[in-house]
Design a protein around this motif. Structure first.
Motif, PDB file in Angstrom:
ATOM      1  N   PHE A 190       0.732  -1.136   0.096  1.00 58.37           N
ATOM      2  CA  PHE A 190      -0.212   0.043  -0.177  1.00 58.37           C
ATOM      3  C   PHE A 190       0.955   1.259  -0.056  1.00 58.37           C
ATOM      4  CE2 PHE A 190      -3.348  -2.539   2.332  1.00 58.37           C
ATOM      5  CZ  PHE A 190      -3.980  -2.970   0.977  1.00 58.37           C
ATOM      6  N   LEU A 195      -1.099   4.434  -1.578  1.00 62.54           N
ATOM      7  CA  LEU A 195      -2.675   4.035  -1.317  1.00 62.54           C
ATOM      8  C   LEU A 195      -2.631   4.011   0.258  1.00 62.54           C
ATOM      9  CD1 LEU A 195      -3.157   0.913  -3.342  1.00 62.54           C
ATOM     10  CD2 LEU A 195      -3.716   3.021  -3.910  1.00 62.54           C
ATOM     11  N   SER A 198      -8.396   5.001   3.746  1.00 62.51           N
ATOM     12  CA  SER A 198      -9.337   5.988   3.271  1.00 62.51           C
ATOM     13  C   SER A 198     -10.759   5.179   3.673  1.00 62.51           C
ATOM     14  CB  SER A 198      -9.138   5.869   1.747  1.00 62.51           C
ATOM     15  OG  SER A 198     -10.490   6.673   1.220  1.00 62.51           O
ATOM     16  N   ASP A 201     -12.343   4.246   0.017  1.00 61.18           N
ATOM     17  CA  ASP A 201     -11.803   3.389  -1.076  1.00 61.18           C
ATOM     18  C   ASP A 201     -11.310   1.896  -0.651  1.00 61.18           C
ATOM     19  OD1 ASP A 201     -11.759   5.415  -3.195  1.00 61.18           O
ATOM     20  OD2 ASP A 201     -10.280   6.252  -2.413  1.00 61.18           O
ATOM     21  N   ARG A 203      -8.728  -0.378  -0.397  1.00 60.61           N
ATOM     22  CA  ARG A 203      -7.286  -0.474  -0.882  1.00 60.61           C
ATOM     23  C   ARG A 203      -6.616  -1.571  -1.467  1.00 60.61           C
ATOM     24  NH1 ARG A 203      -3.071   1.760   3.597  1.00 60.61           N
ATOM     25  NH2 ARG A 203      -4.322   0.633   4.842  1.00 60.61           N
TER      26      ARG A 203
END
Length: 214
Positions: A190, A195, A198, A201, A203
């Motif tokens: 990540f 990334l 969040s 979202d 990931r």
């Protein structure tokens, strides 16, 4: 679990109905082309649509296009499990780009009842399932300047198993790693793919998409 099946071959369609019922699924409709698939999903609102890629009239990508229409217009919450005779990389990429709750299996895997049942369960729960041969083919086509160049070989193995839809525990068993080590590898993936955490979202899905686009 309620399922709509789309397969143009009558013999294979009947065989798939029996297999699906053996997994405990209720096949509410079994159709032979993309238009009928869209109509059946609109009528029955199944949990999962099991779809052949190539169907009449052109036998190219009618099944995939129907599946994408279902996801984007007709019934966005429907999980999709695509079946194909061959590894068709662009179709797998298009499907995964549409979010979670999707899967792509080669037809020769479908006779394995445990794999079919597991795939149905995972996509219905919003997960992602990719056949291992599809994963291998997609890895093979990556360019050298892809965004995954910073990943270590072990991190790539972990990401490949993530792309197959494996949970952390299954990744650990496959690679002989502890749960903590698997979590560290995923966290590193990540970080290297930029990334951050969040609430909006997923990931794991975004990491697989980054790899596919690479």
């Amino acid at each position: 679990m309620r399922v709509v099946l789309a397969e143009d071959s009558m013999l294979l369609r009947e065989g798939l109905v029996r297999l699906l019922e053996e997994t405990g699924a209720e096949v509410v409709a079994a159709v032979g082309d993309g238009s009928a698939l869209v109509a059946a999903v609109a009528e029955h609102r199944p949990d999962v649509a099991v779809v052949d890629v190539r169907m009449p009239p052109t036998f190219t990508d009618e099944g995939l296009r129907a599946a994408l229409r279902i996801r984007r217009e007709v019934a966005p919450g429907t999980a999709i499990l695509v079946l194909s005779q061959y590894v068709e990389e662009s179709y797998a990429g298009d499907l995964l780009a549409d979010g979670g709750g999707v899967g792509y299996l080669l037809k020769d895997r479908v006779s394995r009842l445990d794999e079919l049942s597991d795939a149905l369960t995972r996509v219905a729960a919003g997960g992602t399932v990719l056949d291992s041969e599809v994963v291998s083919a997609l890895f093979a086509r990556r360019h050298r300047n892809d965004p995954l160049g910073a990943l270590t070989p072990r991190e790539r193995e972990v990401l490949g198993l993530m792309a197959e839809g494996r949970r952390n525990s299954a990744i650990g068993r496959s690679l002989g790693l502890s749960a903590g080590t698997v979590e560290k590898h995923i966290s590193a993936i990540f970080d290297k793919l930029a990334l951050p955490p969040s609430s909006d979202d997923h990931r794991r899905v975004l990491a697989v998409l980054a790899w596919l686009r690479g």
